[in-house]
Design a protein around this motif. Structure first.
Motif, PDB file in Angstrom:
ATOM      1  N   GLY A  41     -26.059  26.541   0.876  1.00 50.77           N
ATOM      2  CA  GLY A  41     -25.347  25.284   0.602  1.00 50.77           C
ATOM      3  C   GLY A  41     -25.000  24.580   1.894  1.00 50.77           C
ATOM      4  O   GLY A  41     -25.510  23.514   2.197  1.00 50.77           O
ATOM      5  N   TRP A  82     -30.383  18.856  -7.979  1.00 44.02           N
ATOM      6  CA  TRP A  82     -29.752  19.911  -7.185  1.00 44.02           C
ATOM      7  C   TRP A  82     -28.579  19.381  -6.384  1.00 44.02           C
ATOM      8  O   TRP A  82     -27.646  20.127  -6.061  1.00 44.02           O
ATOM      9  CB  TRP A  82     -30.777  20.603  -6.281  1.00 44.02           C
ATOM     10  N   ASP A 107     -30.607  29.678   1.168  1.00 39.44           N
ATOM     11  CA  ASP A 107     -29.977  28.363   1.024  1.00 39.44           C
ATOM     12  C   ASP A 107     -28.526  28.538   0.586  1.00 39.44           C
ATOM     13  O   ASP A 107     -28.214  28.513  -0.603  1.00 39.44           O
ATOM     14  CB  ASP A 107     -30.756  27.546  -0.021  1.00 39.44           C
ATOM     15  N   ARG A 124     -25.562  19.980  -8.388  1.00 39.03           N
ATOM     16  CA  ARG A 124     -25.080  21.369  -8.304  1.00 39.03           C
ATOM     17  C   ARG A 124     -24.379  21.626  -6.968  1.00 39.03           C
ATOM     18  O   ARG A 124     -23.287  22.190  -6.917  1.00 39.03           O
ATOM     19  CB  ARG A 124     -26.270  22.329  -8.480  1.00 39.03           C
ATOM     20  N   HIS A 125     -24.985  21.165  -5.877  1.00 32.55           N
ATOM     21  CA  HIS A 125     -24.433  21.468  -4.551  1.00 32.55           C
ATOM     22  C   HIS A 125     -23.153  20.695  -4.265  1.00 32.55           C
ATOM     23  O   HIS A 125     -22.363  21.104  -3.415  1.00 32.55           O
ATOM     24  CB  HIS A 125     -25.470  21.180  -3.471  1.00 32.55           C
ATOM     25  N   LYS A 126     -22.941  19.571  -4.945  1.00 31.71           N
ATOM     26  CA  LYS A 126     -21.767  18.751  -4.650  1.00 31.71           C
ATOM     27  C   LYS A 126     -20.579  19.055  -5.555  1.00 31.71           C
ATOM     28  O   LYS A 126     -19.625  18.293  -5.601  1.00 31.71           O
ATOM     29  CB  LYS A 126     -22.125  17.267  -4.722  1.00 31.71           C
ATOM     30  N   GLU A 131     -29.050  28.573 -11.921  1.00 37.01           N
ATOM     31  CA  GLU A 131     -27.630  28.427 -11.628  1.00 37.01           C
ATOM     32  C   GLU A 131     -26.858  28.020 -12.884  1.00 37.01           C
ATOM     33  O   GLU A 131     -27.348  27.214 -13.689  1.00 37.01           O
ATOM     34  CB  GLU A 131     -27.423  27.336 -10.573  1.00 37.01           C
ATOM     35  N   GLY A 186     -27.565  32.468  -1.685  1.00 36.99           N
ATOM     36  CA  GLY A 186     -27.537  31.116  -2.234  1.00 36.99           C
ATOM     37  C   GLY A 186     -28.402  30.982  -3.457  1.00 36.99           C
ATOM     38  O   GLY A 186     -28.751  31.965  -4.122  1.00 36.99           O
ATOM     39  N   THR A 187     -28.808  29.756  -3.731  1.00 38.02           N
ATOM     40  CA  THR A 187     -29.469  29.462  -5.006  1.00 38.02           C
ATOM     41  C   THR A 187     -30.844  30.093  -5.141  1.00 38.02           C
ATOM     42  O   THR A 187     -31.316  30.334  -6.255  1.00 38.02           O
ATOM     43  CB  THR A 187     -29.599  27.940  -5.199  1.00 38.02           C
TER      44      THR A 187
END
Length: 458
Positions: free
Chosen positions: A132, A314, A130, A317-319, A247, A147-148
């Motif tokens: 992102g 999440w 993943d 975190r991703h944004k 994370e 990724g995460t």
């Protein structure tokens, strides 16, 4: 018009070779800060035979070829700095076979990770990596993306069972098999994963997939200092808790997320966590993790089992990148990453934060702290040479620190154009071995020239 377009159209089809200016511009850039460069032509193959014929022709004519997925790379990996052919793999986007009993899937390189997971869901399976962005799987293999979820399931290299690769001369080879393990021959999967299109073009991938967990629990834990947060990570990892994601987002970044998403998270160093398993086992894991993080000074911890609440957690975190972009209109995001041994992580992040605070460049830090990989996101006015130079200086100092601690100049973005200058320092004499392999597989240098390997005259 370049003089070989007619030949390309005879190899593919009239409507799948173009010099349309808009399409050329779309293939001139990625999501990085690196300077765009137009290809001469864009070609859209539909199968391995067309890729083979195109590469054979390009090799004979010494025309550069740069594979292109969705342009989500972050180090200029797919920018065609030598012109030539941008080889867009988007039409090779079929999920060919799901071998659910073997936990394998066979796909073409243009399949995206979300497309694959939609297909796998009906089999009770999912693909773990993943990064992102909704990148293509071919691009993810090319840069050895992660990724995460890497802390639990591994990086892209760990998922590759076999690759079908077209070499520079048009020859088609396979690098692995369907077997779970093998002691036969050199590990060609590992050679081609992360090669960024410099050694060959992927036309088919066999990848490992996993059963969808029975239960998923996500959490958020805040700390007074980065040291406490990273120490808590070490505590969780040492306890053997099978955590799926862990994370770190620093306090400055949390402030940006709160503003952008209208949240009210504590503006302190924060761990975002996720556990996968069965209900009974997860209950124990979560309670154990709570005890550990409290031992390391956790000030607040909350967990969510509801899918909507988990996704919101999440999403925050991703944004982070979008939060930074929103806060700096007119500026361009520069994202860099390094990776260090776990015991060096807290000092590395503190060192980076201090450098950013002493500079005039706005920057945020987020990290895949379970595997020692962290990212620094700068917002730059690319028309301001002083600001750009300052960001480049910071980038160099961050990489230098990581290398001095036994780390690497890139944990998952790849080398591309941005990290070439560190290759000899990081790899020493092994770099010459890499160059030799490149020269054997691509003696005319047509495959993604200028990436990974630095011309010694530069």
């Amino acid at each position: 018009m370049v003089d070989y377009v007619k030949e390309l159209k005879s190899l593919l089809a009239e409507d799948r070779v173009t010099i349309n200016q808009t399409i050329l511009e779309q293939h001139s850039r990625d999501e990085s800060y690196h300077t765009p460069r137009l290809p001469d032509v864009v070609a859209f193959p539909e199968n391995k035979e067309e890729v083979s014929a195109l590469l054979k022709f390009a090799n004979e004519q010494e025309i550069p070829v740069v594979p292109f997925g969705l342009g989500t790379s972050l180090e200029g990996n797919a920018i065609p700095y030598s012109g030539g052919i941008s080889l867009d793999m988007s039409l090779m986007n079929k999920v060919i076979e799901v071998r659910e009993k073997d936990f394998l899937v066979k796909v073409q390189p243009g399949v995206t990770r979300t497309q694959l997971n939609k297909t796998l869901k009906k089999y009770g399976l999912f693909f773990s990596v993943d990064p992102g962005a909704d990148a293509t799987l071919g691009g993810m293999v090319a840069t050895n993306a992660s990724g995460t979820t890497a802390v639990r399931y591994g990086i892209m290299r760990d998922q590759v069972r076999d690759l079908e690769v077209v070499l520079a001369n048009g020859e088609i080879i396979h690098t692995g098999s369907l077997a779970t393990k093998s002691s036969s021959g050199l590990h060609l999967n590992g050679l081609f994963v992360g090669s960024e299109g410099t050694l060959g073009v992927f036309t088919e991938l066999i990848l490992k997939v996993y059963g969808i967990p029975e239960e998923i629990v996500a959490g958020r834990a805040s700390f007074s200092t980065v040291q406490r947060a990273v120490s808590a990570v070490n505590g969780i990892m040492s306890a053997g808790i099978p955590i799926a994601r862990i994370e770190l987002v620093d306090a400055r970044s949390i402030t940006q997320v709160n503003t952008y998403m209208n949240k009210s998270y504590e503006e302190k160093p924060t761990l975002f966590l996720e556990f996968h398993g069965n209900a009974a086992g997860l209950a124990q894991d979560v309670e154990f993790a709570k005890d550990i993080v409290r031992d390391f000074g956790c000030e607040n911890i909350t967990f969510e089992t509801d899918p909507i609440a988990r996704n919101e957690l999440w999403e925050a975190r991703h944004k982070l990148a979008y939060a930074l972009i929103h806060s700096s209109p007119g500026k361009k995001l520069m994202s860099t990453d390094v990776s260090v041994p776990l015991h060096e992580l807290s000092e590395a992040i503190l060192n980076t934060r201090e450098k950013i605070d002493l500079s005039k460049v706005e920057g945020a830090i987020a990290g895949h702290v379970g595997d020692g990989n962290y990212h620094v996101l700068f917002m730059l006015d690319l028309t301001d040479p002083i600001e750009v130079a300052e960001a480049m200086r910071l980038n160099a100092e961050i990489v230098d620190y990581a290398l001095s601690r036994g780390g690497t100049c890139t944990g998952e973005h790849g080398v591309g154009i941005g990290k070439r200058i560190y290759q000899r320092r990081e790899h020493g004499n092994a770099y010459d071995v890499m160059v030799s392999i490149k020269q054997v597989l691509d003696p005319k240098g047509i495959l993604n020239p200028g990436k990974i390997f630095l011309d010694e005259t530069e």
